[in-house]
Design an enzyme around this catalytic site. Sequence first.
Site, PDB file in Angstrom:
ATOM      1  N   LYS A  69       0.853  -1.188   0.000  1.00 16.39           N
ATOM      2  CA  LYS A  69       0.000   0.000   0.000  1.00 16.39           C
ATOM      3  C   LYS A  69       0.882   1.227   0.000  1.00 16.39           C
ATOM      4  O   LYS A  69       2.017   1.188   0.469  1.00 16.39           O
ATOM      5  CB  LYS A  69      -0.888   0.024   1.253  1.00 16.39           C
ATOM      6  CG  LYS A  69      -2.189   0.764   1.048  1.00 16.39           C
ATOM      7  CD  LYS A  69      -3.153  -0.085   0.245  1.00 16.39           C
ATOM      8  CE  LYS A  69      -4.566   0.390   0.295  1.00 16.39           C
ATOM      9  NZ  LYS A  69      -5.502  -0.698  -0.077  1.00 16.39           N
TER      10      LYS A  69
HETATM   11  N1  GLU Z   1      -7.199  -0.102  -3.036  1.00 21.73           N
HETATM   12  C1  GLU Z   1      -7.989  -1.240  -3.392  1.00 21.73           C
HETATM   13  C2  GLU Z   1      -8.053  -2.224  -2.248  1.00 21.73           C
HETATM   14  O1  GLU Z   1      -7.866  -1.886  -1.118  1.00 21.73           O
HETATM   15  C3  GLU Z   1      -7.561  -1.858  -4.707  1.00 21.73           C
HETATM   16  C4  GLU Z   1      -6.160  -2.361  -4.755  1.00 21.73           C
HETATM   17  C5  GLU Z   1      -5.730  -2.760  -6.161  1.00 21.73           C
HETATM   18  O2  GLU Z   1      -6.557  -2.792  -7.057  1.00 21.73           O
HETATM   19  O3  GLU Z   1      -4.537  -3.067  -6.303  1.00 21.73           O
HETATM   20  O4  GLU Z   1      -8.362  -3.373  -2.441  1.00 21.73           O
END
Ligand code: GLU
Length: 431
Positions: A121
């Site tokens: 993240k």
């Molecule tokens: N931010 C989204 C999540 O928490 C998507 C992550 C992504 O598509 O890589 O799942």
Amino acid sequence: MGVTTLLDEPRRSVAVRESVNPYENALHQLEIVADHLKLDPGLHEVLKHPQRELTVNFPVKMDDGTTRVFKGYRVQHNVSRGPSKGGIRYSPKTDLDEVRALAMWMTWKCAIVNIPFGGAKGGVLCDPRSMSMGEIERLTRRYTTEISHVIGPDTDIPAPDAGTTSDMMAWVMDTYSMHRGHTVPAVVTGKPVEVGGSEGRVDATGRGVVIIAAQAADVLGFSLKGARVAVQGFGNVGSVAARIFAERGAKVVAVSDAYGGLYNPDGLDIPALLACARKDGTLTTHSGGKPMSNSDLLEADVDILVPAATENQITSQNAHLVRAKLVVEGANGPCTPAADRIFFDRGVALMPDVLANAGGVIVSYFEWVQDLQSFFWQEAEVNTRMEQMLLRAYHDVVNVAVRDEIDMRTAAYVIGVNRVAKAILKRGMYP
Ligand code: GLU
């Protein structure tokens, strides 16, 4: 069968703790499942720690000519099953521990839906709502540059998260590509379709939330048609989920955004609220319902509650006041471990984030595959394949919940943690 096993007495050798720190809650969830699995202490120790954490401080020229320095992070929790994957968050409240928690949750999420990624993240401490598009573009390009040595189509693939959009992902792609000297669409997902984005990606997370809600409602003995739904948060996840719930005949009686909420027992006009939010930047200016606070929304008299805003919304302080019989986590980490326990004891069915909001990362996986192959799919194919993968994961989790007589979050973690642990063991330790 299945969801109702939430009512069974859980194994309780780990005393429940609650923290406002999402990383502490993520560690606590891992501890509960490590205890259940009798996980090797060394493996548990490995999984507690993100593999790599990068903090960057970087300057951005603001519109008024001044220079501001922003702090950003990229945390890669685990890459045993493949390159790490996870969004980038722009928020005035983010910090390293929040990003660590979100990265760890991505590891489990990718493993639970069985896509070949680890978890990561990113976050930048900023308030995008008070910045111009030019400022956000310069911030995005410089942040991308600062983290460019740790991201890449084979290493770590960002995507949108709270406070970021597909336009920003186009800037991530362009900036990274400028450094490489050629276009690299697979470095980031959630892009606009014009630059290698996937059909269906914008709706994918909200669509997945509704798919999981429909399955769980069926087990609980009611149908989405006519069910009363409250959705906290009207960003990419909440607004799409509200729209699809309404399209499938549910009565969306309460919705909210960061400024407040609206309630109408006869059902809100979601297309009108979407238009209002697009025009005014908030749904609270719409006249189609009574004003309702974000906290009151969580306690509304509904069948299904979808917390799709942010972490720690449902805690030991208010979980006993939730009237919904089904809670489907659209956001990451909206319920603390203490809230999970209260829901369990009260017979409230909880569909955990790592399953309920995984539709987004599943379609991100499809986007990455399409970019690598330069071969693009129709939206119907994307939606069908996403639904298949999500339902398969749902049934896997239900089966473990029934087998082990545990709640859906712990069952999901049993699958996710097991898959990651097996990958670590099969690969062996280097050197
Ligand atoms: N931010 C989204 C999540 O928490 C998507 C992550 C992504 O598509 O890589 O799942």
